[in-house]
Design an enzyme around this catalytic site. Sequence first.
Site, mmCIF file in Angstrom:
data_model
loop_
_atom_site.group_PDB
_atom_site.id
_atom_site.type_symbol
_atom_site.label_atom_id
_atom_site.label_comp_id
_atom_site.label_asym_id
_atom_site.label_seq_id
_atom_site.Cartn_x
_atom_site.Cartn_y
_atom_site.Cartn_z
ATOM 1 N N CYS A 43 -152.728 14.117 -26.112
ATOM 2 C CA CYS A 43 -152.642 15.564 -25.895
ATOM 3 C C CYS A 43 -153.711 15.999 -24.893
ATOM 4 C CB CYS A 43 -152.824 16.305 -27.211
ATOM 5 S SG CYS A 43 -152.708 18.103 -27.028
ATOM 6 N N CYS A 97 -159.284 20.112 -28.308
ATOM 7 C CA CYS A 97 -159.664 20.588 -29.641
ATOM 8 C C CYS A 97 -160.667 19.609 -30.277
ATOM 9 C CB CYS A 97 -158.434 20.723 -30.522
ATOM 10 S SG CYS A 97 -157.125 21.745 -29.783
ATOM 11 N N CYS A 143 -159.647 17.238 -33.261
ATOM 12 C CA CYS A 143 -158.360 16.531 -33.264
ATOM 13 C C CYS A 143 -158.427 15.121 -32.683
ATOM 14 C CB CYS A 143 -157.323 17.358 -32.499
ATOM 15 S SG CYS A 143 -155.669 16.635 -32.601
ATOM 16 N N CYS A 193 -141.633 19.433 -41.666
ATOM 17 C CA CYS A 193 -142.373 19.933 -40.510
ATOM 18 C C CYS A 193 -142.561 18.806 -39.498
ATOM 19 C CB CYS A 193 -143.733 20.463 -40.945
ATOM 20 S SG CYS A 193 -143.643 21.646 -42.309
ATOM 21 N N CYS A 217 -139.700 23.298 -39.817
ATOM 22 C CA CYS A 217 -140.825 23.898 -39.107
ATOM 23 C C CYS A 217 -141.264 22.926 -38.012
ATOM 24 C CB CYS A 217 -141.978 24.153 -40.083
ATOM 25 S SG CYS A 217 -143.458 24.874 -39.340
ATOM 26 N N CYS A 269 -145.884 30.472 -39.142
ATOM 27 C CA CYS A 269 -146.778 29.660 -39.962
ATOM 28 C C CYS A 269 -148.093 29.580 -39.191
ATOM 29 C CB CYS A 269 -146.181 28.270 -40.186
ATOM 30 S SG CYS A 269 -147.245 27.166 -41.159
ATOM 31 N N ARG A 320 -150.799 27.842 -47.996
ATOM 32 C CA ARG A 320 -150.581 26.390 -48.063
ATOM 33 C C ARG A 320 -151.907 25.633 -48.143
ATOM 34 N NH1 ARG A 320 -145.198 25.495 -47.079
ATOM 35 N NH2 ARG A 320 -144.119 27.282 -46.159
#
Length: 318
Positions: free
Chosen positions: A57, A61, A64, A102, A134, A194, A266
Amino acid sequence: MFDLNNSSVAETADQAEALLKAPLLDLLHQSADVHRAHHDVTDIQKASLLSVKTGGCPEDCAYCPQSAHHKEVGLQKEHFMNPDAVIQMAQRAKSAGAERFCMGAAWRKVRDGAEFDAVLEMVRGVRGLDMEACVTLGMLQRHQAEALAEAGLTAYNHNLDTGPEFYGEIIGTRTYRDRLETLEHVRVAGMSICCGGIIGMGESLRDRADMLAVLANFTPPPESVPINALIPVKGTPLGHLPRVRAPEIIRMVATARILMPKARVRLSAGRDGFSISDQILCFMAGANSIFYGDELLTAPNSSLSLDKELFETLAAIE
């Protein structure tokens, strides 16, 4: 576009901070009352999560392991999955008890083309199994949100991660406004939102309150609010941080429940670090969904055998 400078956001942040600082038993009592007024407390949704494209990616972040910026993590990059294989895994998740499936792709943003078309096929396949679907794919354009809605997508996940003041300490490759714009596209397209965040990244209590205040002031608030505890991964900038303690996640769940009474709150990443008793306190505080399965994208999750024990503990004794 959502106005971060709206006075109601600051007022809600003050309320959230006061709740996060309240005596824990008083906070639990208040949130449990709100939870019971709006939900069946025995209804705890099980959601399964699958990475359909792992690693590489371009976002930076700090938490991550999938970021291409964190080369010391050593994550094995995996290519985009075949839709048939994804739908088969959704069927297995359903057979194991999951009600929501998801799918996540390590993208900065959605690009039109064969892979997005494949995501639409996955969504249609999951919905065909009579499951909620999702996805989390990064930033969206308006027409892409509309295409996902037309395919039957239940919800789009796009977390704020933290409060707007602390956000720049964690992510430099996209702005808070970028995130809000994607969420606006999702809402206009008619899908559920979400959206939640992560605690334990070095943020202050006020930063946690600010994030919850932004979410609570959406019109309407998100239907689904994941509360994640940082899983420190060696090789990421936050890999040295300690795990979040149970009272911190309980306070976040309780405050989210009070501020967003109708949402699914959640209990998400980091749940493997909490005991069954800790998790039961989260359910008392207002959590009514968990991610279910041995892995969350690339991070460990509570095992299915432990979750079986968790739900047996919650059940009535015959």
